[in-house]
Design a protein around this motif. Structure first.
Motif, PDB file in Angstrom:
ATOM      1  N   ALA A 311       0.836  -1.207   0.000  1.00 27.51           N
ATOM      2  CA  ALA A 311       0.000   0.000   0.000  1.00 27.51           C
ATOM      3  C   ALA A 311       0.869   1.254   0.000  1.00 27.51           C
ATOM      4  N   PHE A 312       1.955   1.213   0.788  1.00 28.62           N
ATOM      5  CA  PHE A 312       2.871   2.361   0.842  1.00 28.62           C
ATOM      6  C   PHE A 312       3.465   2.619  -0.539  1.00 28.62           C
ATOM      7  N   ASN A 313       3.900   1.541  -1.183  1.00 28.26           N
ATOM      8  CA  ASN A 313       4.472   1.692  -2.531  1.00 28.26           C
ATOM      9  C   ASN A 313       3.448   2.253  -3.510  1.00 28.26           C
ATOM     10  N   SER A 314       2.192   1.803  -3.383  1.00 34.56           N
ATOM     11  CA  SER A 314       1.143   2.302  -4.283  1.00 34.56           C
ATOM     12  C   SER A 314       0.906   3.793  -4.071  1.00 34.56           C
ATOM     13  N   VAL A 315       0.877   4.222  -2.801  1.00 34.88           N
ATOM     14  CA  VAL A 315       0.656   5.634  -2.506  1.00 34.88           C
ATOM     15  C   VAL A 315       1.833   6.477  -2.989  1.00 34.88           C
ATOM     16  N   HIS A 316       3.036   6.052  -2.662  1.00 32.59           N
ATOM     17  CA  HIS A 316       4.178   6.881  -3.047  1.00 32.59           C
ATOM     18  C   HIS A 316       4.419   6.829  -4.557  1.00 32.59           C
ATOM     19  N   THR A 317       4.045   5.692  -5.212  1.00 40.19           N
ATOM     20  CA  THR A 317       4.140   5.631  -6.676  1.00 40.19           C
ATOM     21  C   THR A 317       3.168   6.604  -7.312  1.00 40.19           C
ATOM     22  N   ALA A 318       1.942   6.673  -6.756  1.00 37.37           N
ATOM     23  CA  ALA A 318       0.959   7.630  -7.268  1.00 37.37           C
ATOM     24  C   ALA A 318       1.448   9.057  -7.091  1.00 37.37           C
ATOM     25  N   LEU A 319       2.001   9.340  -5.923  1.00 40.97           N
ATOM     26  CA  LEU A 319       2.493  10.684  -5.649  1.00 40.97           C
ATOM     27  C   LEU A 319       3.762  10.999  -6.449  1.00 40.97           C
ATOM     28  N   SER A 320       4.485   9.967  -6.878  1.00 39.18           N
ATOM     29  CA  SER A 320       5.753  10.156  -7.584  1.00 39.18           C
ATOM     30  C   SER A 320       5.597  10.054  -9.096  1.00 39.18           C
ATOM     31  N   TYR A 321       4.360  10.089  -9.581  1.00 35.13           N
ATOM     32  CA  TYR A 321       4.135   9.938 -11.016  1.00 35.13           C
ATOM     33  C   TYR A 321       4.902  11.018 -11.796  1.00 35.13           C
ATOM     34  N   PHE A 322       4.908  12.218 -11.252  1.00 36.94           N
ATOM     35  CA  PHE A 322       5.622  13.325 -11.893  1.00 36.94           C
ATOM     36  C   PHE A 322       7.105  13.003 -12.045  1.00 36.94           C
ATOM     37  N   ILE A 323       7.670  12.310 -11.053  1.00 42.20           N
ATOM     38  CA  ILE A 323       9.095  11.973 -11.086  1.00 42.20           C
ATOM     39  C   ILE A 323       9.379  10.932 -12.157  1.00 42.20           C
ATOM     40  N   THR A 324       8.616   9.845 -12.129  1.00 43.71           N
ATOM     41  CA  THR A 324       8.885   8.724 -13.039  1.00 43.71           C
ATOM     42  C   THR A 324       8.585   9.075 -14.495  1.00 43.71           C
ATOM     43  N   SER A 325       7.685  10.042 -14.710  1.00 40.99           N
ATOM     44  CA  SER A 325       7.298  10.387 -16.087  1.00 40.99           C
ATOM     45  C   SER A 325       7.862  11.727 -16.533  1.00 40.99           C
ATOM     46  N   TYR A 326       8.843  12.237 -15.808  1.00 43.40           N
ATOM     47  CA  TYR A 326       9.284  13.611 -16.055  1.00 43.40           C
ATOM     48  C   TYR A 326       9.802  13.807 -17.482  1.00 43.40           C
ATOM     49  N   ARG A 327      10.598  12.866 -17.974  1.00 47.01           N
ATOM     50  CA  ARG A 327      11.157  13.039 -19.315  1.00 47.01           C
ATOM     51  C   ARG A 327      10.059  13.029 -20.382  1.00 47.01           C
ATOM     52  N   ASN A 328       9.066  12.142 -20.215  1.00 44.05           N
ATOM     53  CA  ASN A 328       7.945  12.131 -21.153  1.00 44.05           C
ATOM     54  C   ASN A 328       7.141  13.420 -21.071  1.00 44.05           C
ATOM     55  N   ILE A 329       6.948  13.910 -19.850  1.00 43.95           N
ATOM     56  CA  ILE A 329       6.200  15.150 -19.671  1.00 43.95           C
ATOM     57  C   ILE A 329       6.958  16.317 -20.293  1.00 43.95           C
ATOM     58  N   ALA A 330       8.281  16.319 -20.140  1.00 46.18           N
ATOM     59  CA  ALA A 330       9.092  17.391 -20.730  1.00 46.18           C
ATOM     60  C   ALA A 330       8.963  17.387 -22.254  1.00 46.18           C
ATOM     61  N   GLU A 331       9.009  16.210 -22.862  1.00 52.22           N
ATOM     62  CA  GLU A 331       8.865  16.124 -24.316  1.00 52.22           C
ATOM     63  C   GLU A 331       7.456  16.512 -24.738  1.00 52.22           C
ATOM     64  N   TRP A 332       6.468  16.105 -23.947  1.00 56.06           N
ATOM     65  CA  TRP A 332       5.069  16.447 -24.216  1.00 56.06           C
ATOM     66  C   TRP A 332       4.872  17.958 -24.190  1.00 56.06           C
ATOM     67  N   ARG A 333       5.477  18.616 -23.194  1.00 55.82           N
ATOM     68  CA  ARG A 333       5.377  20.065 -23.099  1.00 55.82           C
ATOM     69  C   ARG A 333       5.963  20.730 -24.350  1.00 55.82           C
ATOM     70  N   ALA A 334       7.081  20.205 -24.843  1.00 54.27           N
ATOM     71  CA  ALA A 334       7.689  20.765 -26.047  1.00 54.27           C
ATOM     72  C   ALA A 334       6.765  20.596 -27.257  1.00 54.27           C
ATOM     73  N   ILE A 335       6.137  19.436 -27.366  1.00 53.01           N
ATOM     74  CA  ILE A 335       5.205  19.174 -28.471  1.00 53.01           C
ATOM     75  C   ILE A 335       4.010  20.112 -28.395  1.00 53.01           C
ATOM     76  N   ILE A 336       3.489  20.299 -27.180  1.00 58.90           N
ATOM     77  CA  ILE A 336       2.354  21.203 -26.986  1.00 58.90           C
ATOM     78  C   ILE A 336       2.717  22.616 -27.436  1.00 58.90           C
ATOM     79  N   ALA A 337       3.912  23.064 -27.070  1.00 61.76           N
ATOM     80  CA  ALA A 337       4.355  24.407 -27.460  1.00 61.76           C
ATOM     81  C   ALA A 337       4.460  24.525 -28.977  1.00 61.76           C
ATOM     82  N   ARG A 338       4.958  23.467 -29.633  1.00 61.64           N
ATOM     83  CA  ARG A 338       5.115  23.505 -31.083  1.00 61.64           C
ATOM     84  C   ARG A 338       3.749  23.529 -31.774  1.00 61.64           C
ATOM     85  N   LEU A 339       2.806  22.731 -31.307  1.00 56.34           N
ATOM     86  CA  LEU A 339       1.476  22.718 -31.923  1.00 56.34           C
ATOM     87  C   LEU A 339       0.740  24.030 -31.659  1.00 56.34           C
ATOM     88  N   ALA A 340       0.917  24.579 -30.462  1.00 56.40           N
ATOM     89  CA  ALA A 340       0.302  25.872 -30.169  1.00 56.40           C
ATOM     90  C   ALA A 340       0.868  26.946 -31.096  1.00 56.40           C
TER      91      ALA A 340
END
Length: 582
Positions: A311-340
């Motif tokens: 349960a602890f791992n599930s909670v901290h994994t949920a809270l750490s989603y930003f950490i584990t997906s940071y590189r994908n989110i960074a690339e996504w942000r760049a794509i969003i800026a380009r399409l905008a």
């Protein structure tokens, strides 16, 4: 927070049109199914968390019957989970391709609509490489939006589900430190929360530079690829000039920013990976360290320890989603800026055609001819190019436009043809008139020759006999046997052959108004004269307006309009027509 709100607003603006489109119901149903399956997977994880307690207690108690029962229950749960996981991927991919298809069709329509792509280019095209925006960025935007969106939903639902379990387990396993018991309500929840917040802040501090770096990387890669394509398309001229060394140097200079930016991404990714990998490894053991005092004190069984850790791992994994997906989110942000940016460039191109002052194109009675009044053609920045107070082009007339190189003749044609809005004045066009502008370098799509000659009409509009007759008439009988061959005709044929093909296209379409912008400049005078005689014979009702420098063209026109210097620009005026014989 302002940046986050702006990003969310941009994502909404890019995403919501699809779910309000004509394909909205299939899209909404697929999205609903993906979300429902995601919630079901979280529910399965909650059930699995409870199973941990029973299963490990059977091992501790050495209870064979309970062990077998727990294993069978796990098999059923695993089978259900597998079916959900398979269909989640399948339905997600189905939604991706429908969404991408709709966005591609929409962006192509907005880009290739009423010369908007041309205006965007003339304006400077803040959205560089539209081909990449449509081909790559749309695909990645849809993929990342669904992947990151469902992952974020999973994190929220998982957090809400497991935080309750973890809060209850905190009461069952009180905190022991140095032999003393402390009563802190939900201490396991607070430990997971503090651990995740610290990790998130550090991740952002280390990795935020990846967002602009990814944006730049996509731009540098696209610029490099675009210049390689330019070299391929102009291979003959480069070879004739012996420009291979210069091209290599130019491409390497374009490739240098790709390397430099990639090295910067590598350095930032290395730092980020150091932290995220360490954080991930520490996360494996951290919950056991927090709960182990209660276990070793006898206040908790092995099953409770494993359930708490899960349960602890599930909670901290949920809270750490930003950490584990940071590189994908960074690339996504760049794509969003380009399409905008692409959307803004499209809107700017559309606005340029209607925002005063503009060159106004208005319909007039059929057969009344083209009329230009008070026309002032300007550059996008407002600098004047050419002016014409009043010019009339009656139906069936032949007019020759002359003037020094750089005087704005081609731009005047573009303004009269309705694709250059920058300036002021009025162009009155006969209602339902067919207008064709033939440039010096005509365009032919990569298609079967018959379709390329008939462009922009749909394939099959002109039958092979019509196309073959037009080819023979313009002096290209050797191409008749290649009507079904698909090729890059602009690259395979000489400029002279391409100009002959463009005249064949004009014969097939038989426009009411034909603008020839040095359309026969690559031909010798005899061939040029033959094509003009052909146009006069076959297109008797067509008004032909030509740009040309050769004096021999005077014999094929009844009037002449010359561009003469006038202050800071040029002015169009009618002058006596002088033929070669005179």
């Amino acid at each position: 927070m302002k940046s986050l709100a702006s990003t969310i607003a941009t994502i909404w603006r890019l995403s919501i049109p699809y779910f309000r489109s004509e394909d909205r119901w299939p899209g909404r149903l697929l999205l609903g199914a993906v979300i429902a399956i995601e919630l079901s997977l979280v529910a399965a994880q909650v059930v699995l968390n409870q199973w941990y307690n029973r299963f490990y207690n059977t091992l501790q108690d050495r209870d064979w019957n309970a062990f077998v029962s727990a294993v069978l229950f796990f098999c059923v749960l695993a089978a259900i989970y597998t079916v959900f996981a398979v269909y989640q991927t399948y339905l997600n991919q189905w939604l991706q391709i429908r969404w991408r298809r709709w966005m591609t069709q929409t962006y192509l329509h907005q880009w290739l609509n009423a010369a908007n792509h041309y205006r965007m280019q003339v304006l400077g095209d803040a959205a560089d490489n539209p081909d990449q925006r449509i081909a790559d960025d749309l695909q990645m935007f849809v993929q990342y939006t669904l992947t990151i969106g469902t992952g974020f939903l999973n994190s929220i639902v998982s957090f809400c589900s497991f935080v309750v379990i973890l809060w209850v387990l905190s009461d069952q396993a009180p905190l022991y430190l140095f032999g003393a018991q402390f009563s802190i309500p939900g201490y396991l929840v607070w430990a997971a929360l503090i651990y995740a917040i610290v990790g998130t802040l550090l991740t952002h501090l280390i990795g935020w530079r990846l967002i602009p770096l990814n944006f730049q990387q996509q731009r540098f890669e696209a610029d490099f690829r675009f210049n390689l394509v330019r070299t391929r398309e102009n291979a003959e001229q480069i070879a004739a000039l012996g420009g291979e060394a210069a091209e290599r140097e130019r491409h390497l200079s374009r490739f240098s920013p790709v390397i430099a930016n990639w090295l910067a991404i590598m350095q930032r990714t290395k730092l980020l990976t150091f932290f995220t990998a360490s954080y991930s490894q520490a996360s494996t053991i951290f919950p056991y360290i927090v709960v182990s005092p209660a276990y070793f004190s006898g206040a908790m069984q092995l099953g409770g320890l494993m359930q708490t850790a899960s349960a602890f791992n599930s909670v901290h994994t949920a809270l750490s989603y930003f950490i584990t997906s940071y590189r994908n989110i960074a690339e996504w942000r760049a794509i969003i800026a380009r399409l905008a940016g692409f959307q803004e460039a499209i809107a700017a191109g559309e606005a340029a055609a209607v925002t005063p002052p503009v060159i106004e194109t208005v319909p007039r009675g059929a057969g009344a001819g083209f009329v230009v009044d008070h026309l002032n053609v300007r550059l996008p920045d407002g600098d004047p190019i050419v002016a014409a107070e009043h010019i009339a082009f009656p139906a069936g007339e032949r007019v020759l436009v002359t003037g020094p190189s750089g005087s704005g003749k081609s731009t005047l044609f573009r303004a009269i043809a309705g694709i250059w809005p920058f300036g002021s004045g009025r162009v009155s066009v006969p209602k339902d008139a067919k207008v064709m502008l033939v440039p010096q370098r005509p365009y032919f799509p990569v298609a079967p020759l018959a379709a390329a000659v008939g462009y922009p009409a749909k394939a099959g509009t002109f039958d092979d006999a019509q196309v073959a007759e037009a080819l023979v008439t313009v002096g290209l009988p050797e191409l008749v046997g290649r009507l079904g061959e698909e090729a890059h005709w602009n690259r395979m044929l000489s400029f002279g052959e391409q100009q002959r093909l463009a005249i064949a296209r004009a014969l097939l379409h038989a426009p009411d108004y034909l603008f020839l912008d040095e359309a026969t400049a690559s031909l010798d005078e005899a061939a040029e004269a033959a094509l003009y005689r052909l146009l006069h014979d076959r297109l008797r009702g067509t008004t032909i307006i030509s740009i040309g420098h050769r004096s021999t063209l005077g014999a094929f026109h009844g009037r002449r309009v010359e561009l003469v210097p006038d202050a800071a620009s040029y002015r169009a005026r009618e002058v006596p027509l002088v033929s070669a014989a005179e």
